[in-house]
Design an enzyme around this catalytic site. Structure first.
Site, mmCIF file in Angstrom:
data_model
loop_
_atom_site.group_PDB
_atom_site.id
_atom_site.type_symbol
_atom_site.label_atom_id
_atom_site.label_comp_id
_atom_site.label_asym_id
_atom_site.label_seq_id
_atom_site.Cartn_x
_atom_site.Cartn_y
_atom_site.Cartn_z
ATOM 1 N N TRP A 151 0.834 -1.213 0.000
ATOM 2 C CA TRP A 151 0.000 0.000 0.000
ATOM 3 C C TRP A 151 0.861 1.251 0.000
ATOM 4 O O TRP A 151 0.543 2.236 -0.663
ATOM 5 C CB TRP A 151 -0.972 -0.004 1.181
ATOM 6 C CG TRP A 151 -1.902 -1.170 1.145
ATOM 7 C CD1 TRP A 151 -1.975 -2.192 2.035
ATOM 8 C CD2 TRP A 151 -2.890 -1.461 0.131
ATOM 9 N NE1 TRP A 151 -2.932 -3.100 1.642
ATOM 10 C CE2 TRP A 151 -3.503 -2.669 0.488
ATOM 11 C CE3 TRP A 151 -3.292 -0.813 -1.039
ATOM 12 C CZ2 TRP A 151 -4.519 -3.248 -0.286
ATOM 13 C CZ3 TRP A 151 -4.297 -1.376 -1.805
ATOM 14 C CH2 TRP A 151 -4.895 -2.588 -1.427
ATOM 15 N N ASP A 170 -1.515 6.871 6.340
ATOM 16 C CA ASP A 170 -2.542 5.906 5.935
ATOM 17 C C ASP A 170 -2.687 4.930 7.095
ATOM 18 O O ASP A 170 -1.821 4.101 7.338
ATOM 19 C CB ASP A 170 -2.100 5.187 4.658
ATOM 20 C CG ASP A 170 -3.009 4.002 4.311
ATOM 21 O OD1 ASP A 170 -4.063 3.824 4.961
ATOM 22 O OD2 ASP A 170 -2.657 3.247 3.379
ATOM 23 N N LYS A 206 -11.576 -2.039 7.565
ATOM 24 C CA LYS A 206 -10.803 -2.885 8.465
ATOM 25 C C LYS A 206 -11.286 -2.702 9.915
ATOM 26 O O LYS A 206 -12.006 -3.534 10.404
ATOM 27 C CB LYS A 206 -9.310 -2.647 8.304
ATOM 28 C CG LYS A 206 -8.745 -3.426 7.119
ATOM 29 C CD LYS A 206 -8.422 -2.584 5.929
ATOM 30 C CE LYS A 206 -7.940 -3.401 4.728
ATOM 31 N NZ LYS A 206 -7.326 -2.552 3.707
HETATM 32 C C1 LIG Z 1 -6.776 -2.072 2.587
HETATM 33 C C2 LIG Z 1 -5.761 -1.003 2.585
HETATM 34 C C3 LIG Z 1 -5.731 0.002 1.606
HETATM 35 C C4 LIG Z 1 -6.648 -0.005 0.409
HETATM 36 O O1 LIG Z 1 -7.879 0.457 0.732
HETATM 37 P P1 LIG Z 1 -9.037 0.596 -0.353
HETATM 38 O O2 LIG Z 1 -10.141 1.110 0.493
HETATM 39 O O3 LIG Z 1 -9.270 -0.755 -0.931
HETATM 40 O O4 LIG Z 1 -8.598 1.563 -1.388
HETATM 41 C C5 LIG Z 1 -4.793 1.003 1.718
HETATM 42 N N1 LIG Z 1 -3.907 1.038 2.735
HETATM 43 C C6 LIG Z 1 -3.899 0.076 3.685
HETATM 44 C C7 LIG Z 1 -2.903 0.154 4.797
HETATM 45 C C8 LIG Z 1 -4.819 -0.964 3.635
HETATM 46 O O5 LIG Z 1 -4.806 -1.909 4.588
#
Ligand SMILES: *Cc1c(COP(=O)(O)O)cnc(C)c1O
Length: 362
Positions: free
Chosen positions: A107, A174, A198
Protein backbone atom coordinates in the site's frame (compact mmCIF):
# COMPACT_ATOMS: atom_id res chain seq x y z
CA UNK A 1 -34.54 -12.75 11.44
CA UNK A 2 -31.79 -12.96 13.98
CA UNK A 3 -28.19 -12.60 12.91
CA UNK A 4 -27.10 -14.03 16.23
CA UNK A 5 -28.19 -17.46 15.05
CA UNK A 6 -25.85 -17.48 12.08
CA UNK A 7 -23.20 -20.16 11.82
CA UNK A 8 -20.21 -19.61 14.06
CA UNK A 9 -17.27 -18.72 11.86
CA UNK A 10 -13.98 -17.46 13.25
CA UNK A 11 -13.46 -14.64 10.80
CA UNK A 12 -9.78 -13.72 10.25
CA UNK A 13 -10.44 -11.96 6.94
CA UNK A 14 -7.98 -9.19 6.03
CA UNK A 15 -10.71 -6.82 4.86
CA UNK A 16 -13.57 -6.35 4.48
CA UNK A 17 -13.58 -8.11 7.79
CA UNK A 18 -15.35 -9.00 10.98
CA UNK A 19 -17.71 -6.49 12.60
CA UNK A 20 -19.37 -6.88 16.01
CA UNK A 21 -22.50 -9.09 15.95
CA UNK A 22 -24.59 -6.43 17.66
CA UNK A 23 -23.58 -3.92 14.99
CA UNK A 24 -24.65 -6.30 12.22
CA UNK A 25 -27.97 -6.88 13.95
CA UNK A 26 -28.75 -3.17 14.28
CA UNK A 27 -27.45 -2.45 10.77
CA UNK A 28 -29.77 -5.13 9.37
CA UNK A 29 -32.80 -3.72 11.23
CA UNK A 30 -32.04 -0.20 10.00
CA UNK A 31 -32.07 -1.36 6.39
CA UNK A 32 -35.74 -2.22 6.87
CA UNK A 33 -36.64 0.76 9.05
CA UNK A 34 -34.44 3.32 10.72
CA UNK A 35 -35.30 4.34 14.25
CA UNK A 36 -39.11 4.53 13.90
CA UNK A 37 -38.96 6.93 10.95
CA UNK A 38 -40.88 4.61 8.62
CA UNK A 39 -37.92 4.79 6.23
CA UNK A 40 -34.87 2.67 5.62
CA UNK A 41 -31.57 4.31 6.48
CA UNK A 42 -30.69 3.93 2.78
CA UNK A 43 -33.85 5.50 1.39
CA UNK A 44 -33.83 8.82 3.22
CA UNK A 45 -32.22 12.07 2.14
CA UNK A 46 -28.69 12.64 3.36
CA UNK A 47 -29.93 16.13 4.20
CA UNK A 48 -32.75 14.82 6.40
CA UNK A 49 -32.58 15.51 10.14
CA UNK A 50 -32.07 11.81 11.05
CA UNK A 51 -29.15 11.37 8.67
CA UNK A 52 -27.58 14.69 9.55
CA UNK A 53 -27.54 13.43 13.13
CA UNK A 54 -25.87 10.18 12.03
CA UNK A 55 -23.16 12.11 10.19
CA UNK A 56 -22.56 14.49 13.09
CA UNK A 57 -22.38 11.58 15.53
CA UNK A 58 -19.97 9.61 13.30
CA UNK A 59 -17.68 12.64 12.92
CA UNK A 60 -17.76 13.30 16.65
CA UNK A 61 -17.02 9.66 17.50
CA UNK A 62 -13.91 9.61 15.30
CA UNK A 63 -12.56 12.61 17.19
CA UNK A 64 -13.65 11.38 20.59
CA UNK A 65 -12.24 7.86 20.23
CA UNK A 66 -8.91 9.17 18.97
CA UNK A 67 -8.79 12.17 21.29
CA UNK A 68 -8.45 14.62 18.39
CA UNK A 69 -8.16 18.37 18.99
CA UNK A 70 -11.50 20.23 18.82
CA UNK A 71 -10.66 22.09 15.65
CA UNK A 72 -9.81 18.95 13.65
CA UNK A 73 -12.32 18.06 10.95
CA UNK A 74 -13.67 14.71 9.78
CA UNK A 75 -15.05 13.82 6.37
CA UNK A 76 -16.21 10.51 4.92
CA UNK A 77 -15.66 10.13 1.19
CA UNK A 78 -15.88 7.37 -1.40
CA UNK A 79 -12.93 6.05 -3.39
CA UNK A 80 -11.21 4.03 -0.68
CA UNK A 81 -7.79 4.68 0.76
CA UNK A 82 -6.62 4.19 -2.82
CA UNK A 83 -8.17 7.50 -3.87
CA UNK A 84 -6.62 8.90 -0.70
CA UNK A 85 -3.19 8.05 -2.13
CA UNK A 86 -3.88 10.60 -4.86
CA UNK A 87 -5.81 13.09 -2.71
CA UNK A 88 -2.82 13.45 -0.39
CA UNK A 89 -0.35 14.95 -2.89
CA UNK A 90 -3.12 16.97 -4.56
CA UNK A 91 -4.07 18.58 -1.26
CA UNK A 92 -0.72 18.81 0.55
CA UNK A 93 2.09 19.09 -2.03
CA UNK A 94 2.69 22.66 -3.18
CA UNK A 95 2.84 23.25 -6.93
CA UNK A 96 6.53 22.69 -7.67
CA UNK A 97 7.08 21.30 -4.17
CA UNK A 98 8.03 17.81 -3.03
CA UNK A 99 6.92 15.11 -0.65
CA UNK A 100 8.75 12.49 1.44
CA UNK A 101 7.52 8.90 1.83
CA UNK A 102 8.40 5.74 3.71
CA UNK A 103 7.89 2.64 1.61
CA UNK A 104 7.03 -0.27 3.86
CA UNK A 105 4.79 -2.46 1.72
CA UNK A 106 2.27 -2.88 -1.04
CA UNK A 107 0.00 0.00 0.00
CA UNK A 108 2.89 2.35 0.73
CA UNK A 109 4.29 1.56 -2.72
CA UNK A 110 1.00 2.52 -4.29
CA UNK A 111 0.93 5.75 -2.28
CA UNK A 112 4.42 6.61 -3.57
CA UNK A 113 3.37 5.96 -7.17
CA UNK A 114 0.27 8.16 -6.86
CA UNK A 115 2.33 10.97 -5.36
CA UNK A 116 4.89 10.71 -8.16
CA UNK A 117 2.06 11.40 -10.63
CA UNK A 118 1.55 14.77 -8.91
CA UNK A 119 5.10 15.93 -8.20
CA UNK A 120 8.58 15.22 -6.83
CA UNK A 121 8.41 12.30 -4.47
CA UNK A 122 11.34 11.21 -2.29
CA UNK A 123 11.41 7.75 -0.75
CA UNK A 124 13.39 8.51 2.42
CA UNK A 125 13.01 5.06 3.98
CA UNK A 126 12.24 1.63 2.59
CA UNK A 127 12.18 -2.00 3.68
CA UNK A 128 11.85 -3.33 0.17
CA UNK A 129 15.36 -4.87 0.37
CA UNK A 130 13.99 -7.60 2.67
CA UNK A 131 10.53 -8.05 1.15
CA UNK A 132 9.06 -5.46 3.55
CA UNK A 133 9.63 -7.67 6.58
CA UNK A 134 10.63 -4.82 8.92
CA UNK A 135 10.02 -1.15 9.71
CA UNK A 136 12.92 1.16 8.77
CA UNK A 137 14.28 3.21 11.66
CA UNK A 138 16.56 6.18 12.14
CA UNK A 139 15.86 7.71 8.74
CA UNK A 140 15.89 11.42 8.06
CA UNK A 141 12.95 13.42 6.80
CA UNK A 142 14.06 16.48 4.81
CA UNK A 143 12.90 19.74 6.37
CA UNK A 144 12.00 21.20 2.99
CA UNK A 145 9.47 18.50 2.05
CA UNK A 146 5.82 19.58 2.10
CA UNK A 147 4.87 16.52 4.15
CA UNK A 148 5.98 13.06 5.20
CA UNK A 149 3.70 10.10 4.45
CA UNK A 150 3.80 6.67 6.04
CA UNK A 151 1.62 3.58 6.50
CA UNK A 152 1.16 2.80 10.19
CA UNK A 153 0.31 -0.88 9.69
CA UNK A 154 1.33 -2.93 6.68
CA UNK A 155 -1.71 -5.11 6.21
CA UNK A 156 -0.16 -7.49 3.70
CA UNK A 157 3.34 -7.95 5.15
CA UNK A 158 2.36 -7.90 8.83
CA UNK A 159 4.56 -5.09 10.16
CA UNK A 160 3.51 -2.08 12.23
CA UNK A 161 5.15 1.07 13.55
CA UNK A 162 5.30 0.75 17.33
CA UNK A 163 6.36 4.38 17.51
CA UNK A 164 5.31 6.97 15.00
CA UNK A 165 8.11 8.82 13.21
CA UNK A 166 8.99 12.30 14.48
CA UNK A 167 8.74 14.65 11.55
CA UNK A 168 9.95 18.22 10.99
CA UNK A 169 7.23 18.57 8.32
CA UNK A 170 3.47 17.83 8.41
CA UNK A 171 2.87 14.18 9.15
CA UNK A 172 0.37 12.22 7.06
CA UNK A 173 -0.59 8.62 7.71
CA UNK A 174 -2.54 5.91 5.94
CA UNK A 175 -4.02 4.24 9.02
CA UNK A 176 -6.47 2.01 7.14
CA UNK A 177 -5.70 -1.19 8.99
CA UNK A 178 -4.93 -0.07 12.53
CA UNK A 179 -6.98 3.06 13.16
CA UNK A 180 -8.79 2.81 16.53
CA UNK A 181 -6.41 0.06 17.66
CA UNK A 182 -4.38 2.12 20.15
CA UNK A 183 -4.26 5.54 21.80
CA UNK A 184 -2.31 8.17 19.90
CA UNK A 185 -1.57 11.86 19.72
CA UNK A 186 -3.67 13.16 16.83
CA UNK A 187 -2.24 16.67 17.06
CA UNK A 188 1.07 15.27 15.71
CA UNK A 189 -0.68 14.62 12.40
CA UNK A 190 -1.82 16.95 9.62
CA UNK A 191 -3.94 14.12 8.22
CA UNK A 192 -4.93 10.61 9.17
CA UNK A 193 -6.94 8.68 6.61
CA UNK A 194 -8.12 5.16 5.98
CA UNK A 195 -10.65 2.92 4.29
CA UNK A 196 -13.44 1.96 6.69
CA UNK A 197 -13.41 -1.75 5.96
CA UNK A 198 -10.80 -2.89 8.47
CA UNK A 199 -11.39 -1.49 11.96
CA UNK A 200 -14.20 0.98 11.34
CA UNK A 201 -17.05 -0.48 9.34
CA UNK A 202 -18.08 -1.76 5.92
CA UNK A 203 -16.32 -0.88 2.67
CA UNK A 204 -17.51 2.25 0.90
CA UNK A 205 -16.41 5.06 3.19
CA UNK A 206 -12.95 6.50 3.67
CA UNK A 207 -12.34 8.61 6.74
CA UNK A 208 -10.15 11.73 6.62
CA UNK A 209 -9.26 13.33 9.97
CA UNK A 210 -7.62 16.67 9.26
CA UNK A 211 -5.95 19.64 10.84
CA UNK A 212 -7.84 22.43 9.03
CA UNK A 213 -4.84 24.78 9.34
CA UNK A 214 -2.86 22.54 6.96
CA UNK A 215 -5.41 22.64 4.15
CA UNK A 216 -5.57 24.86 1.08
CA UNK A 217 -1.87 25.78 0.96
CA UNK A 218 -0.74 24.20 -2.28
CA UNK A 219 -1.61 26.90 -4.81
CA UNK A 220 -3.09 24.13 -6.95
CA UNK A 221 -6.51 24.48 -8.58
CA UNK A 222 -8.54 21.40 -7.75
CA UNK A 223 -11.89 20.00 -8.72
CA UNK A 224 -14.15 20.50 -5.68
CA UNK A 225 -14.66 16.73 -5.55
CA UNK A 226 -10.91 16.25 -4.96
CA UNK A 227 -10.52 19.20 -2.60
CA UNK A 228 -10.40 18.17 1.07
CA UNK A 229 -10.85 21.77 2.17
CA UNK A 230 -14.09 21.91 0.20
CA UNK A 231 -15.38 18.66 1.70
CA UNK A 232 -14.46 19.86 5.19
CA UNK A 233 -16.14 23.23 4.72
CA UNK A 234 -19.31 21.44 3.51
CA UNK A 235 -19.14 19.17 6.56
CA UNK A 236 -18.77 16.03 4.41
CA UNK A 237 -22.00 16.86 2.54
CA UNK A 238 -20.60 18.49 -0.62
CA UNK A 239 -22.09 15.58 -2.50
CA UNK A 240 -23.99 12.52 -1.30
CA UNK A 241 -21.80 10.78 1.27
CA UNK A 242 -21.70 6.95 1.43
CA UNK A 243 -24.64 6.98 3.83
CA UNK A 244 -24.86 3.33 4.78
CA UNK A 245 -21.12 2.88 5.27
CA UNK A 246 -21.08 6.00 7.45
CA UNK A 247 -24.04 4.71 9.45
CA UNK A 248 -22.56 1.26 10.11
CA UNK A 249 -19.20 2.88 10.92
CA UNK A 250 -21.04 5.03 13.46
CA UNK A 251 -22.54 1.91 15.04
CA UNK A 252 -19.11 0.27 15.19
CA UNK A 253 -17.60 3.35 16.81
CA UNK A 254 -20.43 3.41 19.35
CA UNK A 255 -19.54 -0.21 20.14
CA UNK A 256 -15.87 0.72 20.55
CA UNK A 257 -16.82 3.53 22.91
CA UNK A 258 -19.10 1.25 24.90
CA UNK A 259 -16.46 -1.42 25.50
CA UNK A 260 -14.01 1.15 26.84
CA UNK A 261 -12.54 2.97 23.85
CA UNK A 262 -9.15 2.52 22.23
CA UNK A 263 -7.35 1.98 25.57
CA UNK A 264 -9.41 -1.15 26.20
CA UNK A 265 -9.15 -2.18 22.55
CA UNK A 266 -5.36 -1.89 22.71
CA UNK A 267 -5.36 -4.24 25.71
CA UNK A 268 -7.58 -6.77 23.96
CA UNK A 269 -5.53 -6.62 20.77
CA UNK A 270 -2.30 -7.13 22.72
CA UNK A 271 -3.74 -10.25 24.38
CA UNK A 272 -4.85 -11.67 21.02
CA UNK A 273 -1.46 -10.95 19.42
CA UNK A 274 0.46 -12.50 22.33
CA UNK A 275 -1.63 -15.65 22.18
CA UNK A 276 -1.00 -16.12 18.47
CA UNK A 277 2.67 -15.10 18.31
CA UNK A 278 3.47 -17.29 21.35
CA UNK A 279 2.11 -20.26 19.40
CA UNK A 280 4.07 -19.29 16.29
CA UNK A 281 7.28 -18.94 18.32
CA UNK A 282 6.89 -22.04 20.48
CA UNK A 283 5.88 -24.52 17.77
CA UNK A 284 8.77 -25.55 15.49
CA UNK A 285 6.29 -26.21 12.65
CA UNK A 286 5.55 -22.47 12.39
CA UNK A 287 7.70 -19.42 11.81
CA UNK A 288 6.96 -15.68 11.80
CA UNK A 289 7.85 -13.76 8.63
CA UNK A 290 8.74 -10.34 10.08
CA UNK A 291 11.21 -8.72 12.46
CA UNK A 292 9.94 -9.53 15.96
CA UNK A 293 10.03 -5.94 17.21
CA UNK A 294 7.92 -4.75 14.26
CA UNK A 295 5.24 -7.43 14.37
CA UNK A 296 1.75 -6.24 13.57
CA UNK A 297 -0.88 -6.64 16.24
CA UNK A 298 -3.57 -6.54 13.55
CA UNK A 299 -2.20 -8.84 10.82
CA UNK A 300 0.22 -11.50 12.12
CA UNK A 301 1.90 -13.33 9.23
CA UNK A 302 3.58 -16.71 9.50
CA UNK A 303 4.62 -19.68 7.39
CA UNK A 304 4.99 -23.41 7.97
CA UNK A 305 8.57 -24.65 8.14
CA UNK A 306 7.50 -27.67 6.06
CA UNK A 307 5.27 -26.36 3.26
CA UNK A 308 4.28 -29.93 2.36
CA UNK A 309 2.16 -29.98 5.53
CA UNK A 310 0.04 -27.00 4.46
CA UNK A 311 -2.86 -28.95 2.91
CA UNK A 312 -3.32 -31.02 6.08
CA UNK A 313 -3.12 -27.92 8.27
CA UNK A 314 -5.60 -26.11 6.01
CA UNK A 315 -8.09 -28.95 6.30
CA UNK A 316 -7.83 -28.88 10.09
CA UNK A 317 -8.44 -25.15 10.63
CA UNK A 318 -11.27 -25.13 8.12
CA UNK A 319 -12.87 -27.99 10.02
CA UNK A 320 -12.65 -25.89 13.22
CA UNK A 321 -14.60 -23.03 11.60
CA UNK A 322 -11.57 -20.78 11.04
CA UNK A 323 -11.87 -18.60 7.94
CA UNK A 324 -9.60 -16.31 5.95
CA UNK A 325 -6.07 -17.07 7.18
CA UNK A 326 -4.37 -17.82 3.84
CA UNK A 327 -1.62 -15.24 3.33
CA UNK A 328 -1.62 -12.62 0.61
CA UNK A 329 -0.22 -13.96 -2.69
CA UNK A 330 2.87 -11.71 -2.37
CA UNK A 331 3.91 -13.25 0.97
CA UNK A 332 2.41 -16.75 0.93
CA UNK A 333 1.88 -18.79 4.07
CA UNK A 334 -0.66 -17.45 6.51
CA UNK A 335 -2.04 -14.17 7.77
CA UNK A 336 -4.41 -14.19 10.72
CA UNK A 337 -5.98 -10.74 10.64
CA UNK A 338 -7.24 -9.91 14.11
CA UNK A 339 -9.19 -6.68 13.83
CA UNK A 340 -10.89 -5.00 16.76
CA UNK A 341 -14.13 -7.00 16.56
CA UNK A 342 -12.42 -10.41 16.53
CA UNK A 343 -12.88 -12.03 19.95
CA UNK A 344 -10.02 -13.65 21.85
CA UNK A 345 -11.97 -16.93 21.71
CA UNK A 346 -11.52 -17.06 17.93
CA UNK A 347 -7.75 -16.71 18.33
CA UNK A 348 -7.86 -19.45 20.95
CA UNK A 349 -9.60 -21.76 18.46
CA UNK A 350 -6.86 -21.14 15.89
CA UNK A 351 -4.10 -21.63 18.45
CA UNK A 352 -5.72 -24.86 19.65
CA UNK A 353 -5.70 -26.11 16.06
CA UNK A 354 -2.01 -25.17 15.68
CA UNK A 355 -1.14 -26.99 18.90
CA UNK A 356 -3.11 -30.07 17.97
CA UNK A 357 -1.60 -30.12 14.50
CA UNK A 358 1.89 -29.79 15.93
CA UNK A 359 1.22 -32.69 18.32
CA UNK A 360 0.15 -34.91 15.44
CA UNK A 361 2.92 -33.84 13.06
CA UNK A 362 5.73 -32.55 15.26
C1 LIG B 1 -6.78 -2.07 2.59
C2 LIG B 1 -5.76 -1.00 2.58
C3 LIG B 1 -5.73 0.00 1.61
C4 LIG B 1 -6.65 -0.01 0.41
O1 LIG B 1 -7.88 0.46 0.73
P1 LIG B 1 -9.04 0.60 -0.35
O2 LIG B 1 -10.14 1.11 0.49
O3 LIG B 1 -9.27 -0.75 -0.93
O4 LIG B 1 -8.60 1.56 -1.39
C5 LIG B 1 -4.79 1.00 1.72
N1 LIG B 1 -3.91 1.04 2.73
C6 LIG B 1 -3.90 0.08 3.69
C7 LIG B 1 -2.90 0.15 4.80
C8 LIG B 1 -4.82 -0.96 3.64
O5 LIG B 1 -4.81 -1.91 4.59
Amino acid sequence: MSIATKLKIHNFSAGPCILPQEVLQKAAESIVEYDGTGLSIIEMSHRSKPFEAVMANAQQLVKELLGAPDNYQVVFLGGGASLGFHMVPLNYMRSGGKAAYANTGEWATRAVKESALVGETLVVASSEDKNFSYIPKGFEIPGDADYFHFTSNNTIFGTQYKQFPKSPVPLICDMSSDIFSRPMNVSDFALIYGGAQKNMGPAGATVYLMDPDQLGKTGRKLSPVLDLKNHASKDSMYNTPPVYAVYVSMLTMEWMKKIGGVKEIEKRNAAKAKLLYDAVDSLPLFKGTTAVEDRSVMNPTFVMTDAALEPAFDAMWKEAGVSGIRGHRSVGGYRASMYNALPLESVQVLVDVMNEFAKKNG
